[in-house]
Design an enzyme around this catalytic site. Structure first.
Site, PDB file in Angstrom:
ATOM      1  N   GLU A  47      43.486  40.086  25.174  1.00  0.00           N
ATOM      2  CA  GLU A  47      44.014  40.610  26.444  1.00  0.00           C
ATOM      3  C   GLU A  47      45.053  39.665  27.036  1.00  0.00           C
ATOM      4  O   GLU A  47      44.808  38.470  27.184  1.00  0.00           O
ATOM      5  CB  GLU A  47      42.867  40.765  27.454  1.00  0.00           C
ATOM      6  CG  GLU A  47      43.329  41.177  28.844  1.00  0.00           C
ATOM      7  CD  GLU A  47      42.176  41.468  29.795  1.00  0.00           C
ATOM      8  OE1 GLU A  47      41.095  40.872  29.642  1.00  0.00           O
ATOM      9  OE2 GLU A  47      42.374  42.304  30.703  1.00  0.00           O
ATOM     10  N   HIS A  78      37.430  51.958  25.336  1.00  0.00           N
ATOM     11  CA  HIS A  78      38.063  51.785  26.650  1.00  0.00           C
ATOM     12  C   HIS A  78      39.579  51.951  26.536  1.00  0.00           C
ATOM     13  O   HIS A  78      40.118  52.058  25.437  1.00  0.00           O
ATOM     14  CB  HIS A  78      37.685  50.426  27.282  1.00  0.00           C
ATOM     15  CG  HIS A  78      38.084  49.217  26.481  1.00  0.00           C
ATOM     16  ND1 HIS A  78      39.356  48.732  26.439  1.00  0.00           N
ATOM     17  CD2 HIS A  78      37.345  48.373  25.699  1.00  0.00           C
ATOM     18  CE1 HIS A  78      39.397  47.640  25.691  1.00  0.00           C
ATOM     19  NE2 HIS A  78      38.194  47.407  25.214  1.00  0.00           N
ATOM     20  N   HIS A 113      45.057  47.976  32.587  1.00  0.00           N
ATOM     21  CA  HIS A 113      44.936  48.395  33.992  1.00  0.00           C
ATOM     22  C   HIS A 113      45.939  47.584  34.796  1.00  0.00           C
ATOM     23  O   HIS A 113      46.409  46.537  34.350  1.00  0.00           O
ATOM     24  CB  HIS A 113      43.504  48.155  34.504  1.00  0.00           C
ATOM     25  CG  HIS A 113      42.991  46.766  34.219  1.00  0.00           C
ATOM     26  ND1 HIS A 113      43.292  45.676  34.996  1.00  0.00           N
ATOM     27  CD2 HIS A 113      42.219  46.270  33.202  1.00  0.00           C
ATOM     28  CE1 HIS A 113      42.715  44.596  34.493  1.00  0.00           C
ATOM     29  NE2 HIS A 113      42.071  44.919  33.391  1.00  0.00           N
ATOM     30  N   HIS A 172      30.879  44.698  29.228  1.00  0.00           N
ATOM     31  CA  HIS A 172      30.774  43.929  30.474  1.00  0.00           C
ATOM     32  C   HIS A 172      29.629  42.916  30.404  1.00  0.00           C
ATOM     33  O   HIS A 172      28.876  42.751  31.358  1.00  0.00           O
ATOM     34  CB  HIS A 172      30.617  44.865  31.677  1.00  0.00           C
ATOM     35  CG  HIS A 172      31.850  45.650  31.961  1.00  0.00           C
ATOM     36  ND1 HIS A 172      31.866  46.794  32.719  1.00  0.00           N
ATOM     37  CD2 HIS A 172      33.135  45.460  31.580  1.00  0.00           C
ATOM     38  CE1 HIS A 172      33.097  47.276  32.786  1.00  0.00           C
ATOM     39  NE2 HIS A 172      33.890  46.482  32.093  1.00  0.00           N
ATOM     40  N   ASP A 195      36.392  36.530  28.107  1.00  0.00           N
ATOM     41  CA  ASP A 195      37.262  37.283  29.022  1.00  0.00           C
ATOM     42  C   ASP A 195      37.110  36.590  30.369  1.00  0.00           C
ATOM     43  O   ASP A 195      36.074  36.734  31.024  1.00  0.00           O
ATOM     44  CB  ASP A 195      36.795  38.744  29.062  1.00  0.00           C
ATOM     45  CG  ASP A 195      37.679  39.630  29.929  1.00  0.00           C
ATOM     46  OD1 ASP A 195      38.453  39.092  30.742  1.00  0.00           O
ATOM     47  OD2 ASP A 195      37.579  40.865  29.800  1.00  0.00           O
ATOM     48  N   ARG A 238      38.334  41.432  21.307  1.00  0.00           N
ATOM     49  CA  ARG A 238      39.330  41.943  22.265  1.00  0.00           C
ATOM     50  C   ARG A 238      40.371  40.848  22.455  1.00  0.00           C
ATOM     51  O   ARG A 238      40.031  39.653  22.438  1.00  0.00           O
ATOM     52  CB  ARG A 238      38.668  42.294  23.607  1.00  0.00           C
ATOM     53  CG  ARG A 238      39.657  42.759  24.676  1.00  0.00           C
ATOM     54  CD  ARG A 238      39.010  43.492  25.867  1.00  0.00           C
ATOM     55  NE  ARG A 238      38.139  42.656  26.665  1.00  0.00           N
ATOM     56  CZ  ARG A 238      36.816  42.709  26.656  1.00  0.00           C
ATOM     57  NH1 ARG A 238      36.195  43.564  25.848  1.00  0.00           N
ATOM     58  NH2 ARG A 238      36.086  41.910  27.406  1.00  0.00           N
ATOM     59  N   GLU A 256      45.024  45.116  26.510  1.00  0.00           N
ATOM     60  CA  GLU A 256      43.782  44.546  26.024  1.00  0.00           C
ATOM     61  C   GLU A 256      43.031  45.446  25.045  1.00  0.00           C
ATOM     62  O   GLU A 256      41.907  45.856  25.308  1.00  0.00           O
ATOM     63  CB  GLU A 256      42.877  44.208  27.206  1.00  0.00           C
ATOM     64  CG  GLU A 256      42.683  45.332  28.226  1.00  0.00           C
ATOM     65  CD  GLU A 256      41.705  44.929  29.330  1.00  0.00           C
ATOM     66  OE1 GLU A 256      40.595  44.513  29.009  1.00  0.00           O
ATOM     67  OE2 GLU A 256      42.077  45.038  30.523  1.00  0.00           O
ATOM     68  N   TYR A 303      34.954  47.132  18.558  1.00  0.00           N
ATOM     69  CA  TYR A 303      33.564  46.727  18.767  1.00  0.00           C
ATOM     70  C   TYR A 303      32.706  47.536  17.797  1.00  0.00           C
ATOM     71  O   TYR A 303      32.542  48.747  17.972  1.00  0.00           O
ATOM     72  CB  TYR A 303      33.141  47.015  20.213  1.00  0.00           C
ATOM     73  CG  TYR A 303      34.181  46.551  21.220  1.00  0.00           C
ATOM     74  CD1 TYR A 303      34.181  45.244  21.717  1.00  0.00           C
ATOM     75  CD2 TYR A 303      35.208  47.420  21.640  1.00  0.00           C
ATOM     76  CE1 TYR A 303      35.161  44.821  22.603  1.00  0.00           C
ATOM     77  CE2 TYR A 303      36.187  47.000  22.530  1.00  0.00           C
ATOM     78  CZ  TYR A 303      36.163  45.705  23.002  1.00  0.00           C
ATOM     79  OH  TYR A 303      37.131  45.291  23.877  1.00  0.00           O
ATOM     80  N   HIS A 309      41.188  44.718  38.757  1.00  0.00           N
ATOM     81  CA  HIS A 309      41.537  46.117  38.465  1.00  0.00           C
ATOM     82  C   HIS A 309      42.306  46.575  39.701  1.00  0.00           C
ATOM     83  O   HIS A 309      41.730  47.065  40.658  1.00  0.00           O
ATOM     84  CB  HIS A 309      40.285  46.963  38.229  1.00  0.00           C
ATOM     85  CG  HIS A 309      39.574  46.577  36.964  1.00  0.00           C
ATOM     86  ND1 HIS A 309      38.345  47.053  36.620  1.00  0.00           N
ATOM     87  CD2 HIS A 309      39.938  45.740  35.945  1.00  0.00           C
ATOM     88  CE1 HIS A 309      37.980  46.536  35.449  1.00  0.00           C
ATOM     89  NE2 HIS A 309      38.927  45.733  35.031  1.00  0.00           N
ATOM     90  N   ASP A 318      19.419  34.050  54.821  1.00  0.00           N
ATOM     91  CA  ASP A 318      20.623  33.708  55.582  1.00  0.00           C
ATOM     92  C   ASP A 318      21.691  33.014  54.735  1.00  0.00           C
ATOM     93  O   ASP A 318      22.622  32.405  55.258  1.00  0.00           O
ATOM     94  CB  ASP A 318      20.271  32.875  56.821  1.00  0.00           C
ATOM     95  CG  ASP A 318      19.564  31.588  56.450  1.00  0.00           C
ATOM     96  OD1 ASP A 318      19.190  31.443  55.261  1.00  0.00           O
ATOM     97  OD2 ASP A 318      19.380  30.729  57.334  1.00  0.00           O
ATOM     98  N   ASP A 322      43.798  37.652  34.058  1.00  0.00           N
ATOM     99  CA  ASP A 322      42.747  38.372  33.321  1.00  0.00           C
ATOM    100  C   ASP A 322      43.074  38.252  31.835  1.00  0.00           C
ATOM    101  O   ASP A 322      43.921  38.993  31.329  1.00  0.00           O
ATOM    102  CB  ASP A 322      42.736  39.839  33.794  1.00  0.00           C
ATOM    103  CG  ASP A 322      41.657  40.662  33.115  1.00  0.00           C
ATOM    104  OD1 ASP A 322      40.809  40.087  32.419  1.00  0.00           O
ATOM    105  OD2 ASP A 322      41.682  41.901  33.304  1.00  0.00           O
TER     106      ASP A 322
END
Ligand code: GLY
Ligand code: MN
Ligand code: MN
Length: 441
Positions: free
Chosen positions: A409, A351, A355, A244, A261, A407, A385, A389, A362, A34, A272
């Site tokens: 961004e 990538h 976005h 991710h 990130d 990265r 961004e 890698y 996103h 719950d 972001d």
């Protein structure tokens, strides 16, 4: 002040004559037994109402009224009624009576009334706009309501004949941000920027990745942001190559780069931001070379954000700089144009360069129209961004490059004349990043 009434009017304006739109709130999600996850309102529902309770539904109607012989536009809210015993357990409810004044809807009812009233509200509408396909149970209840209208045919009532997606109308509205929305997004970006700076100043080898995550969360909370816009990524060393990565449970080592990130949301609007920096305050030669290359690509991509360009221009600019740089550093071999054509950069940059950003990290809004990249227009906000890698298993390159992930961004608003970087307050030059990360060492 966000103008939710104007948002509803814009959607009503875009809807076909004799149509109805039915937009539900988000549902509470069970975490275990719950215990529930913190509630996050549906962005579509929030955009149209500003209402943050669950178990609610907005109905918009644009229908020809026989009595007044005119097209009427009305908003109805269905929401939880005020029940003292329930409010003791789960908190304050606005209730239908107060909703009319607070949310400026024409009428408000108990949510339990929805199934009963929908067939009447749909009567003589030609089309039903909804988020068809999002929730099968919800779809079934709307179809059930349409069936009920059909059963009234002999009374002279006509039933809807078209089930239309509301997304193309609603999400095109959400794609262009008003000045009020931009002001909130700037606040979110400013606060997240401060938090990134705190992380850079505080980092030390020996810390756990999640301790930096905690610092960022705390800074944003102290600054007025209750929630993050998404799960923070804090990847040290080769974890930065996992796009991710959210485990955030490893110890940061001397010599590691750390990729963070992270961004908070304010009043449901996201920021972001990604920065990558050395744990010990000094980039190694290889880290610095790749970092500078990603930064050059990012600056070129940001330059490409302006009206007249399309959504993919920043990506094309980034890919050009990255591919040329990878050849110069010896990670790729061959003619730059041919390598771009063959997408030879993909093992290192898999990538896209950004976005849309807004209520969702996103954010909504199509990227192409009739197969063509969408033109950038003032009021759009997108991330820029690029990254590189180099997998620890990438045997095609010298060992010294392996395991480096970078990265950078930023959140970029398209303006009348070009762009504004909303997240400009997080330094990113090599010298500035080294200065910040050297603090307290
Ligand atoms: N934080 C998710 C992204 O950068 O797209
Ligand atoms: Mn992003
Ligand atoms: Mn991000």
């Amino acid at each position: 002040m966000l103008n939710f009434v104007a948002h509803r009017q814009s959607l009503l304006h875009a809807m076909e004559d004799n149509s109805i739109a039915v937009i539900p709130s988000a549902k509470l999600q069970v975490r275990n037994r719950d215990a529930e996850f913190p509630f996050r309102q549906s962005s579509d529902f929030f955009y149209l109402t500003g209402f943050t309770e669950d178990n609610a539904c907005l109905v918009l109607i644009k229908k020809y009224d026989q009595k007044s012989k005119s097209l009427q536009q009305q908003s109805y809210l269905f929401c939880q009624t005020k029940v003292k015993e329930m409010e003791i357990w789960t908190g304050y409810r606005l209730g239908p009576d107060a909703a009319i004044e607070h949310l400026s809807v024409e009428q408000a009812f108990a949510i339990e009334e929805l199934d009963k009233q929908l067939p009447d509200l749909m009567s003589d509408c030609d089309s039903v706009y909804a988020l068809w396909g999002d929730d099968k149970v919800w779809d079934a209840s709307l179809i059930d309501a349409i069936e009920k209208v059909k059963l009234k045919a002999r009374t002279g009532v006509s039933a809807p004949t078209a089930m239309l997606a509301v997304e193309p109308l609603l999400h095109d509205l959400r794609l262009i941000k008003s000045d009020d929305e931009i002001a909130i997004m700037k606040r979110a970006a400013d606060l997240s920027a401060e938090a990134h700076v705190v992380a850079m100043e505080t980092v030390k080898p020996g810390m756990y990745e999640y301790q930096l995550e905690g610092l960022i969360r705390n800074h944003c909370a102290q600054g007025g942001a209750r929630f993050d816009a998404y799960s923070s990524i804090v990847g040290s060393g080769q974890n930065a190559c996992v796009l991710h990565y959210t485990a955030n449970d490893q110890v940061i080592k001397d010599g590691d780069l750390i990729l963070i990130d992270a961004g908070c949301e304010i009043n449901h609007y996201a920021s972001d931001i990604t920065r990558t920096f050395p744990a010990n305050g000094q980039f190694s030669a290889e880290q610095k070379a790749l970092y500078q290359l990603v930064l050059d690509a990012q600056l070129a991509a940001i330059d490409a954000v302006k009206p007249g360009n399309h959504f993919n221009h920043p990506h094309e600019a980034a890919v050009k700089v990255l591919t040329k740089g990878l050849v110069e550093l010896g990670l790729l071999n061959g003619d730059v144009d041919e390598l771009i054509e063959k997408e030879a950069y993909k093992p290192f940059y898999m990538h896209k360069t950004g976005h849309w950003l807004g209520l969702d990290v996103h954010d909504v809004g199509s990227y192409k129209i009739k197969g063509q990249w969408r033109a950038l227009k003032p009021g759009m906000v997108l991330t820029v961004e690029p990254g590189l890698y180099v997998s620890p298993d990438e045997t095609s390159v010298d060992e010294k490059w392996r395991g480096i992930g970078i990265r950078i961004e930023d959140d970029v608003l398209v303006t009348d004349t070009g762009h504004q970087v909303l997240s400009e307050n997080v330094p990113k030059s090599v010298a500035d990043v080294e200065a910040l990360t050297s603090t307290n060492k």
